[in-house]
Design an enzyme around this catalytic site. Sequence first.
Site, PDB file in Angstrom:
ATOM      1  N   GLU A 137      44.301  47.254  46.855  1.00 52.68           N
ATOM      2  CA  GLU A 137      43.667  47.236  48.165  1.00 52.68           C
ATOM      3  C   GLU A 137      44.068  48.463  48.993  1.00 52.68           C
ATOM      4  O   GLU A 137      43.706  49.574  48.652  1.00 52.68           O
ATOM      5  CB  GLU A 137      43.998  45.932  48.909  1.00 52.68           C
ATOM      6  CG  GLU A 137      43.487  44.669  48.205  1.00 52.68           C
ATOM      7  CD  GLU A 137      41.971  44.480  48.260  1.00 52.68           C
ATOM      8  OE1 GLU A 137      41.267  45.335  48.823  1.00 52.68           O
ATOM      9  OE2 GLU A 137      41.489  43.471  47.703  1.00 52.68           O
TER      10      GLU A 137
ATOM     11  N   SER B   9      35.578  42.404  51.883  1.00 54.49           N
ATOM     12  CA  SER B   9      36.448  42.776  52.994  1.00 54.49           C
ATOM     13  C   SER B   9      36.108  41.899  54.211  1.00 54.49           C
ATOM     14  O   SER B   9      36.164  40.672  54.120  1.00 54.49           O
ATOM     15  CB  SER B   9      36.322  44.271  53.294  1.00 54.49           C
ATOM     16  OG  SER B   9      37.362  44.709  54.131  1.00 54.49           O
TER      17      SER B   9
ATOM     18  N   HIS C 166      40.984  49.357  47.652  1.00 53.88           N
ATOM     19  CA  HIS C 166      39.988  48.613  48.414  1.00 53.88           C
ATOM     20  C   HIS C 166      38.607  49.241  48.203  1.00 53.88           C
ATOM     21  O   HIS C 166      38.442  50.455  48.313  1.00 53.88           O
ATOM     22  CB  HIS C 166      40.370  48.658  49.895  1.00 53.88           C
ATOM     23  CG  HIS C 166      39.682  47.667  50.769  1.00 53.88           C
ATOM     24  ND1 HIS C 166      39.795  46.305  50.587  1.00 53.88           N
ATOM     25  CD2 HIS C 166      38.892  47.828  51.872  1.00 53.88           C
ATOM     26  CE1 HIS C 166      39.118  45.672  51.523  1.00 53.88           C
ATOM     27  NE2 HIS C 166      38.544  46.582  52.317  1.00 53.88           N
TER      28      HIS C 166
END
Length: 460
Positions: free
Chosen positions: A309, A193, A366
């Site tokens: 995600e 990330s 995510h």
Amino acid sequence: MNSLDAPGEPDLVHAPAGTVVGRRDGRTRRFLGIPYAQPPTGVRRFAAPVPRGRFTEPYDASRHGPTSQRVPLFATTTVPEPSVAGDDVLNLGVVAPAQDDDRGPFPVLVWIHGGGFLAGSQASPWYDGRAFARDGVVCVTVGYRLGVDGFAVLDDVPTNLGLRDLLLALDWVQENIGAFGGDPDRVTVAGQSAGGAAVLALLSSPAGRGRFHRAVSLSGGFFEADAVRDFLQELGDRLGVPATRAGFGGCSVERLQRGILDLRDEKGDDGTLSLGPFVGDDILPVPVADGLAGHGQEVPLLLGATGDEFDSGTGPGAAARAAGTRLTDILFRAACPRTAAARRDAAGTWLYSFEWPSPVLCGAAHCVDLPYFFDVLDAPGVARALGPNPPQELATSMHADLVAFVGGQEPAWARASGTPGDPAREYGRPGAALVADTTGVFDPVVRPGPGPMSEAAGAC
């Protein structure tokens, strides 16, 4: 014993930084919370990081050090992210194989946590490097300045302080990791990330040259912040202080972080990309995508993203997947072929896509790939995010691929060049083998949703 303490018996290392006292648990050695810089307080708060002097007494590295995060990004986060109080936030942890292991010196993985450049914690149990140590890799987890303290653009303040912290941590690794059994000539910098975006920024920076030899970006992207000064002005107005070094310097780190989250809620957006790498200084002279074409070409790179995600889940997430108009593609997946294209003549770029749908989060969301890459499916919080039966064989395969890459091997699948039909390795796509080499995963076309989920995911 506190959950932030390392288990086992005392273990001493005599490093250039001084004597460090960690803990040994079986074949794993942990040295946590080692300061690599002076505390960024007082006159050092909005200044470039200052290297820590040599310890004059043995340093107790038996527990995680303070974190830059004072306030989690959300009330509930997928990754367990403990906040640890204290000023010495520029610290790192080292998890290494036993000293009598004759496989060394070992390759080194330097891990940068995510959190939107506003939050995150190097003390997360999902980043425990025990499986890497088991497999002959020294794992280093790094803390760095976040939010206003790490990424504000203010007069008389160096830009990209968070990235400068990471560069100094990499210098510490070069100077000291040999004492822990690591090989300073085989250092891989990796992150997820915001941490993955930091990896791409460091790879594209002239300042990164020579500090690492391989790179891994998980769910990273080109997260340069724009309109930073406007955002800081809004934040200052909300807190009743001028948007200056003196104004923000009069606020505690916690007050600034809470102010950002309050402003996010007030504006009705997540605000997670309001602060981040700044373009136009000595660290990032040009945008990351452009810098990748000129720097880091000698560094092999592995990068990818999860299938969903931030578009996982029911409701809007499911609709986004069905329509193919996905934040996932805009923020994360599109950066993969673009990076490969910029590095077409580089040492090598390999793509992966994580497609295993969490039955809890209703998609390949995510962060859910992290326990697989770290092979820590038994870590706290994993069952809450991945369900009761995440496939161990997938973790075994993904972790082995990462260990091999860090160890210097070329991935088993073909390189990418940033053109349609590029090869990639898919992990956990429903209806396919858990690990399968394929093509066209990142082609810029409307993609369908992840397809039928497993029976366990039916409730999604």
